[in-house]
Design an enzyme around this catalytic site. Structure first.
Site, PDB file in Angstrom:
ATOM      1  N   ASN A  11     -28.227  27.751  17.196  1.00  0.00           N
ATOM      2  CA  ASN A  11     -28.974  28.268  18.350  1.00  0.00           C
ATOM      3  C   ASN A  11     -29.044  29.794  18.241  1.00  0.00           C
ATOM      4  O   ASN A  11     -28.002  30.468  18.204  1.00  0.00           O
ATOM      5  CB  ASN A  11     -28.242  27.829  19.629  1.00  0.00           C
ATOM      6  CG  ASN A  11     -28.942  28.296  20.879  1.00  0.00           C
ATOM      7  OD1 ASN A  11     -29.366  29.444  20.956  1.00  0.00           O
ATOM      8  ND2 ASN A  11     -29.049  27.437  21.868  1.00  0.00           N
ATOM      9  N   HIS A  14     -29.162  34.107  21.389  1.00  0.00           N
ATOM     10  CA  HIS A  14     -28.501  35.369  21.741  1.00  0.00           C
ATOM     11  C   HIS A  14     -28.783  36.492  20.745  1.00  0.00           C
ATOM     12  O   HIS A  14     -28.430  37.645  21.000  1.00  0.00           O
ATOM     13  CB  HIS A  14     -27.017  35.129  22.009  1.00  0.00           C
ATOM     14  CG  HIS A  14     -26.870  34.233  23.199  1.00  0.00           C
ATOM     15  ND1 HIS A  14     -27.326  34.598  24.450  1.00  0.00           N
ATOM     16  CD2 HIS A  14     -26.433  32.948  23.317  1.00  0.00           C
ATOM     17  CE1 HIS A  14     -27.137  33.596  25.290  1.00  0.00           C
ATOM     18  NE2 HIS A  14     -26.603  32.590  24.631  1.00  0.00           N
ATOM     19  N   HIS A  47     -33.804  28.070  23.245  1.00  0.00           N
ATOM     20  CA  HIS A  47     -34.022  27.711  24.648  1.00  0.00           C
ATOM     21  C   HIS A  47     -35.020  28.698  25.239  1.00  0.00           C
ATOM     22  O   HIS A  47     -34.707  29.877  25.414  1.00  0.00           O
ATOM     23  CB  HIS A  47     -32.678  27.782  25.372  1.00  0.00           C
ATOM     24  CG  HIS A  47     -32.726  27.362  26.809  1.00  0.00           C
ATOM     25  ND1 HIS A  47     -31.601  27.338  27.604  1.00  0.00           N
ATOM     26  CD2 HIS A  47     -33.741  26.942  27.600  1.00  0.00           C
ATOM     27  CE1 HIS A  47     -31.931  26.932  28.812  1.00  0.00           C
ATOM     28  NE2 HIS A  47     -33.225  26.689  28.849  1.00  0.00           N
ATOM     29  N   ARG A  49     -36.309  29.894  28.275  1.00  0.00           N
ATOM     30  CA  ARG A  49     -35.960  29.793  29.697  1.00  0.00           C
ATOM     31  C   ARG A  49     -37.145  30.190  30.557  1.00  0.00           C
ATOM     32  O   ARG A  49     -38.003  30.971  30.128  1.00  0.00           O
ATOM     33  CB  ARG A  49     -34.766  30.703  30.015  1.00  0.00           C
ATOM     34  CG  ARG A  49     -33.491  30.287  29.294  1.00  0.00           C
ATOM     35  CD  ARG A  49     -32.330  31.111  29.797  1.00  0.00           C
ATOM     36  NE  ARG A  49     -32.020  30.781  31.169  1.00  0.00           N
ATOM     37  CZ  ARG A  49     -30.998  30.020  31.565  1.00  0.00           C
ATOM     38  NH1 ARG A  49     -30.161  29.532  30.678  1.00  0.00           N
ATOM     39  NH2 ARG A  49     -30.808  29.772  32.839  1.00  0.00           N
ATOM     40  N   ARG A  53     -35.308  35.144  29.588  1.00  0.00           N
ATOM     41  CA  ARG A  53     -34.278  36.193  29.454  1.00  0.00           C
ATOM     42  C   ARG A  53     -33.875  36.439  28.001  1.00  0.00           C
ATOM     43  O   ARG A  53     -33.356  37.479  27.670  1.00  0.00           O
ATOM     44  CB  ARG A  53     -33.056  35.886  30.317  1.00  0.00           C
ATOM     45  CG  ARG A  53     -32.178  34.789  29.814  1.00  0.00           C
ATOM     46  CD  ARG A  53     -30.925  34.674  30.671  1.00  0.00           C
ATOM     47  NE  ARG A  53     -31.241  34.197  32.008  1.00  0.00           N
ATOM     48  CZ  ARG A  53     -30.418  33.431  32.734  1.00  0.00           C
ATOM     49  NH1 ARG A  53     -29.233  33.105  32.265  1.00  0.00           N
ATOM     50  NH2 ARG A  53     -30.761  33.009  33.929  1.00  0.00           N
ATOM     51  N   GLU A  74     -34.997  23.715  23.502  1.00  0.00           N
ATOM     52  CA  GLU A  74     -34.309  23.400  24.758  1.00  0.00           C
ATOM     53  C   GLU A  74     -35.198  23.858  25.902  1.00  0.00           C
ATOM     54  O   GLU A  74     -35.695  24.991  25.887  1.00  0.00           O
ATOM     55  CB  GLU A  74     -32.965  24.118  24.820  1.00  0.00           C
ATOM     56  CG  GLU A  74     -31.974  23.601  23.797  1.00  0.00           C
ATOM     57  CD  GLU A  74     -30.658  24.352  23.831  1.00  0.00           C
ATOM     58  OE1 GLU A  74     -29.750  23.941  23.108  1.00  0.00           O
ATOM     59  OE2 GLU A  74     -30.549  25.353  24.579  1.00  0.00           O
ATOM     60  N   THR A 105     -21.153  19.075  38.446  1.00  0.00           N
ATOM     61  CA  THR A 105     -20.096  20.067  38.685  1.00  0.00           C
ATOM     62  C   THR A 105     -19.671  20.718  37.375  1.00  0.00           C
ATOM     63  O   THR A 105     -19.348  21.897  37.326  1.00  0.00           O
ATOM     64  CB  THR A 105     -18.867  19.425  39.361  1.00  0.00           C
ATOM     65  OG1 THR A 105     -18.634  18.188  38.727  1.00  0.00           O
ATOM     66  CG2 THR A 105     -19.071  19.253  40.836  1.00  0.00           C
ATOM     67  N   GLU A 155     -27.241  14.771  24.333  1.00  0.00           N
ATOM     68  CA  GLU A 155     -26.359  15.825  23.829  1.00  0.00           C
ATOM     69  C   GLU A 155     -25.230  15.969  24.841  1.00  0.00           C
ATOM     70  O   GLU A 155     -25.466  16.232  26.027  1.00  0.00           O
ATOM     71  CB  GLU A 155     -27.121  17.141  23.657  1.00  0.00           C
ATOM     72  CG  GLU A 155     -26.189  18.235  23.157  1.00  0.00           C
ATOM     73  CD  GLU A 155     -26.909  19.357  22.424  1.00  0.00           C
ATOM     74  OE1 GLU A 155     -27.987  19.116  21.858  1.00  0.00           O
ATOM     75  OE2 GLU A 155     -26.364  20.464  22.431  1.00  0.00           O
ATOM     76  N   HIS A 199     -22.052  23.294  23.154  1.00  0.00           N
ATOM     77  CA  HIS A 199     -21.816  24.310  24.189  1.00  0.00           C
ATOM     78  C   HIS A 199     -20.397  24.845  24.094  1.00  0.00           C
ATOM     79  O   HIS A 199     -19.436  24.115  24.275  1.00  0.00           O
ATOM     80  CB  HIS A 199     -22.076  23.826  25.619  1.00  0.00           C
ATOM     81  CG  HIS A 199     -22.215  24.994  26.561  1.00  0.00           C
ATOM     82  ND1 HIS A 199     -23.419  25.592  26.822  1.00  0.00           N
ATOM     83  CD2 HIS A 199     -21.281  25.717  27.230  1.00  0.00           C
ATOM     84  CE1 HIS A 199     -23.234  26.618  27.638  1.00  0.00           C
ATOM     85  NE2 HIS A 199     -21.937  26.719  27.892  1.00  0.00           N
TER      86      HIS A 199
HETATM   87  N1  PXP Z   1     -26.613  22.690  23.381  1.00  0.00           N
HETATM   88  C1  PXP Z   1     -27.328  22.955  24.500  1.00  0.00           C
HETATM   89  C2  PXP Z   1     -28.123  21.860  25.103  1.00  0.00           C
HETATM   90  C3  PXP Z   1     -27.345  24.250  25.065  1.00  0.00           C
HETATM   91  O1  PXP Z   1     -28.067  24.486  26.167  1.00  0.00           O
HETATM   92  C4  PXP Z   1     -26.606  25.265  24.425  1.00  0.00           C
HETATM   93  C5  PXP Z   1     -26.609  26.643  24.987  1.00  0.00           C
HETATM   94  O2  PXP Z   1     -27.888  27.156  24.959  1.00  0.00           O
HETATM   95  C6  PXP Z   1     -25.908  24.955  23.253  1.00  0.00           C
HETATM   96  C7  PXP Z   1     -25.911  23.660  22.765  1.00  0.00           C
HETATM   97  C8  PXP Z   1     -25.174  25.997  22.480  1.00  0.00           C
HETATM   98  O3  PXP Z   1     -24.122  26.516  23.228  1.00  0.00           O
HETATM   99  P1  PXP Z   1     -23.385  27.819  22.701  1.00  0.00           P
HETATM  100  O4  PXP Z   1     -24.408  28.907  22.660  1.00  0.00           O
HETATM  101  O5  PXP Z   1     -22.325  28.041  23.715  1.00  0.00           O
HETATM  102  O6  PXP Z   1     -22.852  27.501  21.336  1.00  0.00           O
END
Ligand code: PXP
Length: 257
Positions: A11, A14, A47, A49, A53, A74, A105, A155, A199
């Site tokens: 991913n 960032h 992703h 958004r 962002r 995403e 939650t 996922e 995640h």
């Molecule tokens: N999987 C999904 C569905 C996500 O939304 C994210 C975060 O964007 C990730 C995986 C990756 O998470 P991380 O950036 O914390 O590794």
């Protein structure tokens, strides 16, 4: 299905976060995606958004045109995002929560509460030949609902497990959270869903998740981009890939031989 090969989706959101801190073009997430592919990523995850962002519309257009790995988009379940997905036809789309109220939650999409709203998005993405996954908590009722909606993939949200590890790596909560993921992955297999996870995964937390033989793909981003500051993105991805492959080989080899 047991998979001897565990796919890594990198991913690159960032990288765009850092670019956007200044505006302009650097660092370029598409360059990061190409480097990730060379370092062992099987796919690229991004992703888009609603507030843009990090990843931009132009990033999605360029990723679609320029990378030679499957793109996993995403997206929130909104008409705007659906139109973008249908325009670019990524290999896969993962429905994720963006607003607080869409989350359970723990953090996965509250698929039970929003099942009626999600249904048309799953149907339209399926009809377009885009592989749909839903990002959910590792809980049997959420998996059953994802299946009832017609999603071929789920996922599993690994955030609670990773947070528990940070709190106390040897604590009972880590074991409990990991067991929820193990059980959910087994349940996914029993109801015919392909299972992914992600995640918050790091070098320290990836091994037990990668060892679950029915998980086919991990999506990892934030930690890798952060680690790139210290060791470079190539090195960070290669190390993550090696940890995943070692864990999977031990799990599958141990079971069959
Ligand atoms: N999987 C999904 C569905 C996500 O939304 C994210 C975060 O964007 C990730 C995986 C990756 O998470 P991380 O950036 O914390 O590794």
């Amino acid at each position: 299905m047991r998979a001897s090969n565990l796919r890594l989706g990198v991913n690159i959101d960032h990288v765009a976060t850092i670019r956007n801190a200044r505006g302009g073009r650097f660092p370029d997430p598409v360059r990061a995606a190409k480097l990730a592919a060379q370092a062992g990523a099987d796919g690229i995850t991004a992703h888009l958004r609603e507030d843009r962002r990090h990843i931009s519309d132009e990033d999605i257009a360029r990723l679609s045109a320029e990378i030679d790995r499957p793109l996993n988009l995403e997206m929130a379940a909104t008409d705007e995002m659906l139109a973008i997905a249908l325009r670019h036809k990524p290999h896969a789309a993962c429905l994720v929560p963006e607003k607080r109220e869409e989350r359970t939650t723990e953090g996965g999409l509250d698929v039970i509460r929003f099942r009626d709203q999600l249904r048309p998005y799953v149907e339209k993405l399926n009809a377009a030949g885009i592989r749909v996954s839903i990002f959910i908590e590792p809980a049997p009722a959420a998996l059953d609902t994802a299946r009832a909606l017609g999603a071929p993939v789920v996922e599993l949200h690994t955030g609670s497990y990773c947070e528990a590890y940070l709190e106390d790596p040897a604590g009972a909560r880590v074991r409990r959270e990991l067991q929820r993921i193990v059980d959910a992955a087994a349940h996914a297999e029993s109801i015919g869903l392909e299972c992914h996870a992600g995640h918050g995964l790091t070098f320290d937390t990836v091994t037990p998740v990668a060892a679950i033989p029915t998980i086919a793909e991990l999506n990892i981003g934030h930690f890798l981009v952060g680690e790139a500051i210290f060791s470079g993105l190539d090195s960070a991805i290669r190390r993550m890939r090696a940890l995943m492959d070692k864990a999977r080989a031990a799990a599958v080899g141990g079971a069959s031989g």
